[in-house]
Design a protein around this motif. Structure first.
Motif, PDB file in Angstrom:
ATOM      1  N   GLU A 133      -0.842 -11.467 -15.100  1.00  0.00           N
ATOM      2  CA  GLU A 133       0.234 -10.599 -15.578  1.00  0.00           C
ATOM      3  C   GLU A 133       0.993  -9.987 -14.400  1.00  0.00           C
ATOM      4  OE1 GLU A 133       0.830  -6.419 -18.061  1.00  0.00           O
ATOM      5  OE2 GLU A 133      -1.012  -7.590 -18.382  1.00  0.00           O
ATOM      6  N   TYR A 134       0.261  -9.686 -13.329  1.00  0.00           N
ATOM      7  CA  TYR A 134       0.897  -9.144 -12.131  1.00  0.00           C
ATOM      8  C   TYR A 134       1.841 -10.182 -11.512  1.00  0.00           C
ATOM      9  CZ  TYR A 134       1.317  -6.940  -7.511  1.00  0.00           C
ATOM     10  OH  TYR A 134       1.793  -6.370  -6.356  1.00  0.00           O
ATOM     11  N   CYS A 135       1.420 -11.449 -11.479  1.00  0.00           N
ATOM     12  CA  CYS A 135       2.292 -12.529 -11.001  1.00  0.00           C
ATOM     13  C   CYS A 135       3.562 -12.613 -11.846  1.00  0.00           C
ATOM     14  CB  CYS A 135       1.556 -13.868 -11.059  1.00  0.00           C
ATOM     15  SG  CYS A 135       0.528 -14.221  -9.630  1.00  0.00           S
ATOM     16  N   ASP A 136       3.391 -12.544 -13.164  1.00  0.00           N
ATOM     17  CA  ASP A 136       4.548 -12.600 -14.065  1.00  0.00           C
ATOM     18  C   ASP A 136       5.520 -11.463 -13.765  1.00  0.00           C
ATOM     19  OD1 ASP A 136       3.455 -14.795 -15.341  1.00  0.00           O
ATOM     20  OD2 ASP A 136       2.536 -13.614 -16.953  1.00  0.00           O
ATOM     21  N   ARG A 137       4.965 -10.302 -13.479  1.00  0.00           N
ATOM     22  CA  ARG A 137       5.793  -9.129 -13.190  1.00  0.00           C
ATOM     23  C   ARG A 137       6.605  -9.333 -11.907  1.00  0.00           C
ATOM     24  NH1 ARG A 137       3.589  -2.923 -13.551  1.00  0.00           N
ATOM     25  NH2 ARG A 137       5.097  -1.924 -12.178  1.00  0.00           N
ATOM     26  N   ILE A 138       5.982  -9.907 -10.886  1.00  0.00           N
ATOM     27  CA  ILE A 138       6.688 -10.164  -9.626  1.00  0.00           C
ATOM     28  C   ILE A 138       7.802 -11.183  -9.839  1.00  0.00           C
ATOM     29  CG2 ILE A 138       6.448 -11.147  -7.308  1.00  0.00           C
ATOM     30  CD1 ILE A 138       3.588 -10.005  -7.291  1.00  0.00           C
ATOM     31  N   LEU A 139       7.500 -12.252 -10.571  1.00  0.00           N
ATOM     32  CA  LEU A 139       8.484 -13.307 -10.799  1.00  0.00           C
ATOM     33  C   LEU A 139       9.661 -12.827 -11.642  1.00  0.00           C
ATOM     34  CD1 LEU A 139       6.022 -16.264 -11.455  1.00  0.00           C
ATOM     35  CD2 LEU A 139       7.506 -15.980  -9.466  1.00  0.00           C
ATOM     36  N   ALA A 140       9.401 -11.872 -12.539  1.00  0.00           N
ATOM     37  CA  ALA A 140      10.461 -11.361 -13.417  1.00  0.00           C
ATOM     38  C   ALA A 140      11.351 -10.332 -12.730  1.00  0.00           C
ATOM     39  CB  ALA A 140       9.841 -10.751 -14.677  1.00  0.00           C
ATOM     40  N   ASP A 141      10.896  -9.799 -11.608  1.00  0.00           N
ATOM     41  CA  ASP A 141      11.642  -8.751 -10.909  1.00  0.00           C
ATOM     42  C   ASP A 141      12.709  -9.370 -10.008  1.00  0.00           C
ATOM     43  OD1 ASP A 141      12.470  -6.379  -9.686  1.00  0.00           O
ATOM     44  OD2 ASP A 141      10.911  -6.528  -8.155  1.00  0.00           O
ATOM     45  N   LYS A 142      13.949  -9.358 -10.449  1.00  0.00           N
ATOM     46  CA  LYS A 142      15.043  -9.968  -9.693  1.00  0.00           C
ATOM     47  C   LYS A 142      15.430  -9.154  -8.459  1.00  0.00           C
ATOM     48  CE  LYS A 142      15.274 -13.194 -12.756  1.00  0.00           C
ATOM     49  NZ  LYS A 142      14.672 -14.514 -12.440  1.00  0.00           N
ATOM     50  N   SER A 143      15.049  -7.880  -8.422  1.00  0.00           N
ATOM     51  CA  SER A 143      15.413  -7.038  -7.277  1.00  0.00           C
ATOM     52  C   SER A 143      14.592  -7.369  -6.033  1.00  0.00           C
ATOM     53  CB  SER A 143      15.217  -5.559  -7.625  1.00  0.00           C
ATOM     54  OG  SER A 143      13.830  -5.224  -7.677  1.00  0.00           O
ATOM     55  N   GLY A 144      13.413  -7.967  -6.222  1.00  0.00           N
ATOM     56  CA  GLY A 144      12.545  -8.282  -5.098  1.00  0.00           C
ATOM     57  C   GLY A 144      11.637  -7.140  -4.672  1.00  0.00           C
ATOM     58  N   ARG A 145      11.743  -5.996  -5.343  1.00  0.00           N
ATOM     59  CA  ARG A 145      10.948  -4.831  -4.934  1.00  0.00           C
ATOM     60  C   ARG A 145       9.455  -5.046  -5.156  1.00  0.00           C
ATOM     61  NH1 ARG A 145      15.509  -2.422  -7.288  1.00  0.00           N
ATOM     62  NH2 ARG A 145      16.787  -1.247  -5.798  1.00  0.00           N
ATOM     63  N   GLU A 146       9.111  -5.719  -6.257  1.00  0.00           N
ATOM     64  CA  GLU A 146       7.690  -5.966  -6.526  1.00  0.00           C
ATOM     65  C   GLU A 146       7.091  -6.880  -5.459  1.00  0.00           C
ATOM     66  OE1 GLU A 146       5.664  -4.716  -8.700  1.00  0.00           O
ATOM     67  OE2 GLU A 146       7.031  -3.651 -10.042  1.00  0.00           O
ATOM     68  N   LEU A 147       7.864  -7.871  -5.030  1.00  0.00           N
ATOM     69  CA  LEU A 147       7.383  -8.771  -3.985  1.00  0.00           C
ATOM     70  C   LEU A 147       7.211  -8.021  -2.672  1.00  0.00           C
ATOM     71  CD1 LEU A 147       6.657 -11.636  -3.050  1.00  0.00           C
ATOM     72  CD2 LEU A 147       9.085 -11.999  -2.564  1.00  0.00           C
ATOM     73  N   LEU A 148       8.161  -7.145  -2.347  1.00  0.00           N
ATOM     74  CA  LEU A 148       8.053  -6.361  -1.117  1.00  0.00           C
ATOM     75  C   LEU A 148       6.838  -5.446  -1.163  1.00  0.00           C
ATOM     76  CD1 LEU A 148       9.316  -5.688   1.610  1.00  0.00           C
ATOM     77  CD2 LEU A 148      10.672  -3.924   0.480  1.00  0.00           C
ATOM     78  N   GLN A 149       6.562  -4.868  -2.342  1.00  0.00           N
ATOM     79  CA  GLN A 149       5.380  -4.020  -2.487  1.00  0.00           C
ATOM     80  C   GLN A 149       4.109  -4.836  -2.258  1.00  0.00           C
ATOM     81  OE1 GLN A 149       3.980  -2.812  -6.454  1.00  0.00           O
ATOM     82  NE2 GLN A 149       3.940  -0.703  -5.725  1.00  0.00           N
ATOM     83  N   LEU A 150       4.091  -6.061  -2.772  1.00  0.00           N
ATOM     84  CA  LEU A 150       2.943  -6.941  -2.556  1.00  0.00           C
ATOM     85  C   LEU A 150       2.762  -7.226  -1.068  1.00  0.00           C
ATOM     86  CD1 LEU A 150       0.710  -8.910  -3.458  1.00  0.00           C
ATOM     87  CD2 LEU A 150       2.492 -10.619  -3.867  1.00  0.00           C
ATOM     88  N   LEU A 151       3.854  -7.524  -0.369  1.00  0.00           N
ATOM     89  CA  LEU A 151       3.779  -7.772   1.071  1.00  0.00           C
ATOM     90  C   LEU A 151       3.262  -6.547   1.814  1.00  0.00           C
ATOM     91  CD1 LEU A 151       7.064  -9.755   1.813  1.00  0.00           C
ATOM     92  CD2 LEU A 151       4.733 -10.574   2.097  1.00  0.00           C
ATOM     93  N   ASP A 152       3.748  -5.378   1.430  1.00  0.00           N
ATOM     94  CA  ASP A 152       3.304  -4.143   2.075  1.00  0.00           C
ATOM     95  C   ASP A 152       1.808  -3.926   1.885  1.00  0.00           C
ATOM     96  OD1 ASP A 152       5.787  -3.521   3.048  1.00  0.00           O
ATOM     97  OD2 ASP A 152       6.306  -2.154   1.423  1.00  0.00           O
ATOM     98  N   LEU A 153       1.295  -4.337   0.731  1.00  0.00           N
ATOM     99  CA  LEU A 153      -0.121  -4.134   0.435  1.00  0.00           C
ATOM    100  C   LEU A 153      -1.020  -5.023   1.280  1.00  0.00           C
ATOM    101  CD1 LEU A 153      -0.074  -3.869  -3.464  1.00  0.00           C
ATOM    102  CD2 LEU A 153      -0.863  -2.100  -1.893  1.00  0.00           C
ATOM    103  N   ILE A 154      -0.593  -6.262   1.512  1.00  0.00           N
ATOM    104  CA  ILE A 154      -1.494  -7.214   2.163  1.00  0.00           C
ATOM    105  C   ILE A 154      -1.211  -7.413   3.641  1.00  0.00           C
ATOM    106  CG2 ILE A 154      -1.892  -8.450   0.002  1.00  0.00           C
ATOM    107  CD1 ILE A 154      -0.056 -10.650   1.063  1.00  0.00           C
ATOM    108  N   THR A 155      -0.117  -6.836   4.142  1.00  0.00           N
ATOM    109  CA  THR A 155       0.165  -6.950   5.570  1.00  0.00           C
ATOM    110  C   THR A 155      -0.045  -5.613   6.244  1.00  0.00           C
ATOM    111  OG1 THR A 155       2.528  -6.566   5.176  1.00  0.00           O
ATOM    112  CG2 THR A 155       1.791  -8.847   5.288  1.00  0.00           C
ATOM    113  N   ALA A 156      -0.058  -5.650   7.573  1.00  0.00           N
ATOM    114  CA  ALA A 156      -0.392  -4.451   8.343  1.00  0.00           C
ATOM    115  C   ALA A 156       0.673  -3.376   8.184  1.00  0.00           C
ATOM    116  CB  ALA A 156      -0.535  -4.811   9.821  1.00  0.00           C
ATOM    117  N   PRO A 157       0.346  -2.215   7.625  1.00  0.00           N
ATOM    118  CA  PRO A 157       1.345  -1.183   7.392  1.00  0.00           C
ATOM    119  C   PRO A 157       1.900  -0.576   8.665  1.00  0.00           C
ATOM    120  CG  PRO A 157      -0.853  -0.332   6.929  1.00  0.00           C
ATOM    121  CD  PRO A 157      -0.994  -1.805   7.178  1.00  0.00           C
TER     122      PRO A 157
END
Length: 271
Positions: A51-75
Motif C-alpha cells: 500500500e505504501y508503494c501504491d501511495r508513492i506511485l500515485a503521488d504526482k508531486s514526488g514528495r512521497e518519493l523524496l520522503q522515502l529517499l530521506d528515510l533511507i539515505t544519510a540525513p
C-alpha cells in the motif's frame, strides 16, 4: 511492533527505488528497510508495504518519493558542508595543488547530488578560494530523481540546513526568501550544471574530472555494483584526481587502483 515486510514487498520496493532513484537495496539490508519504513506505516495508518508503494506511485508531486529517499539515505548530507573536513581538504590541499601545477580550470562531479547541498557547498569553496581566482570553474551535479534535481535547481533551503555556514558566507551567497528560508544567489548557480543521470547506466566520461564526490551512495549497492562504479570513477578522473566518498564507506585496496590518502579520500595514481 513494526509491520513485517514480505519478500514480494521487499522486491517491489527495491524495484521502485531502482527505477526512480537508481538505488538497489541488497537482500541483507531487508531488515534495515523494514526498520526505516515500518514507523512510517504505523504513523500514517498504512496497512502494508505494498500500500505504501501504491501511495508513492500515485503521488504526482514526488514528495512521497523524496520522503522515502530521506528515510533511507544519510540525513547529514542534507546540510551544507556536511563532513566539513572533506571540504577543508578540497580547499587547503587539492586546489592549491592544482594551482602549483599551473592549472587554470577545475572540473568537479557531485555524483548523487540529491537536493543540491553538496554541489553548492563545493561551489562556495571554489568561488571563495584564492587559488582559483581567474579560473574556469565547473561542477556537474547529477541525480536520478527529477524531483530532487528540480529542488536543487530552485536553490531554496530552510535555515536549519545552513547552520554550519558563517554569517559572511550567508550574506555573500544567499538571500533571505522568507522568515526561515534562504535562496542561493546566481554567482553559485552559474558554475553548476544539474543533470539527470543514473549511476547504473552512466555516460562514457573519460579522464575529465579533477575531483569526484560520491558520498553515501555506494553503500546502497551490492559489492559487484560498487566494484564497477569504483572502476568507472577511476576512468572518469584525470591522472592524480581525487575520489571523495562517505565517511562510513571504504574502497577495498585489492579491488581498485586508487591510493588511500586519508579516511574517505582516495587518489588516482599519477601517470
Amino acid at each position: 511492533m513494526l509491520p513485517h515486510i514480505t519478500e514480494d514487498e521487499f522486491l517491489r520496493l527495491n524495484r521502485l527505488l531502482l527505477e526512480r532513484c537508481g538505488i538497489r537495496i541488497p537482500p541483507e539490508k531487508k531488515l534495515f528497510l523494514q526498520a526505516k519504513l515500518g514507523k512510517v506505516l504505523h504513523r500514517e495508518g498504512i496497512s502494508s508495504y505494498s500500500e505504501y508503494c501504491d501511495r508513492i506511485l500515485a503521488d504526482k508531486s514526488g514528495r512521497e518519493l523524496l520522503q522515502l529517499l530521506d528515510l533511507i539515505t544519510a540525513p547529514d548530507l542534507h546540510q551544507f558542508f556536511s563532513e566539513p573536513q572533506q571540504f577543508a581538504f578540497l580547499s587547503q590541499r587539492i586546489l592549491p595543488e592544482l594551482n602549483k601545477k599551473g592549472a587554470n580550470s577545475v572540473y568537479i562531479w557531485s555524483a548523487g547530488c540529491a537536493t543540491g547541498e553538496e554541489a553548492y557547498s563545493i561551489a562556495i569553496v571554489l568561488q571563495g578560494n584564492k587559488a582559483t581566482e581567474g579560473w574556469r570553474k565547473k561542477i556537474l551535479a547529477t541525480d536520478v530523481s527529477s524531483y530532487t534535481l528540480d529542488k536543487a535547481r530552485e536553490g531554496i533551503y530552510p535555515a536549519e540546513e545552513l547552520k554550519l555556514l558563517s554569517p559572511s558566507i550567508l550574506a555573500h551567497y544567499f538571500e533571505r526568501e522568507g522568515e526561515d528560508t534562504y535562496r542561493i544567489k546566481g554567482t553559485l548557480k552559474e558554475i553548476i550544471e544539474f543533470r539527470k543521470l543514473s549511476l547504473l547506466s552512466p555516460p562514457p566520461f573519460r579522464e575529465c574530472f579533477d575531483v569526484i564526490f560520491c558520498r553515501n551512495v555506494m553503500i546502497y549497492y551490492d559489492r559487484g555494483i560498487r566494484k564497477g562504479l569504483t572502476s568507472y570513477f577511476h576512468g572518469c578522473l584525470k591522472s592524480g584526481g581525487y575520489l571523495i566518498i562517505g565517511p562510513s564507506e571504504t574502497l577495498p585496496e585489492a579491488e581498485v587502483n586508487f591510493q588511500y590518502v586519508r579516511s574517505s579520500i582516495y587518489r588516482k595514481a599519477s601517470q
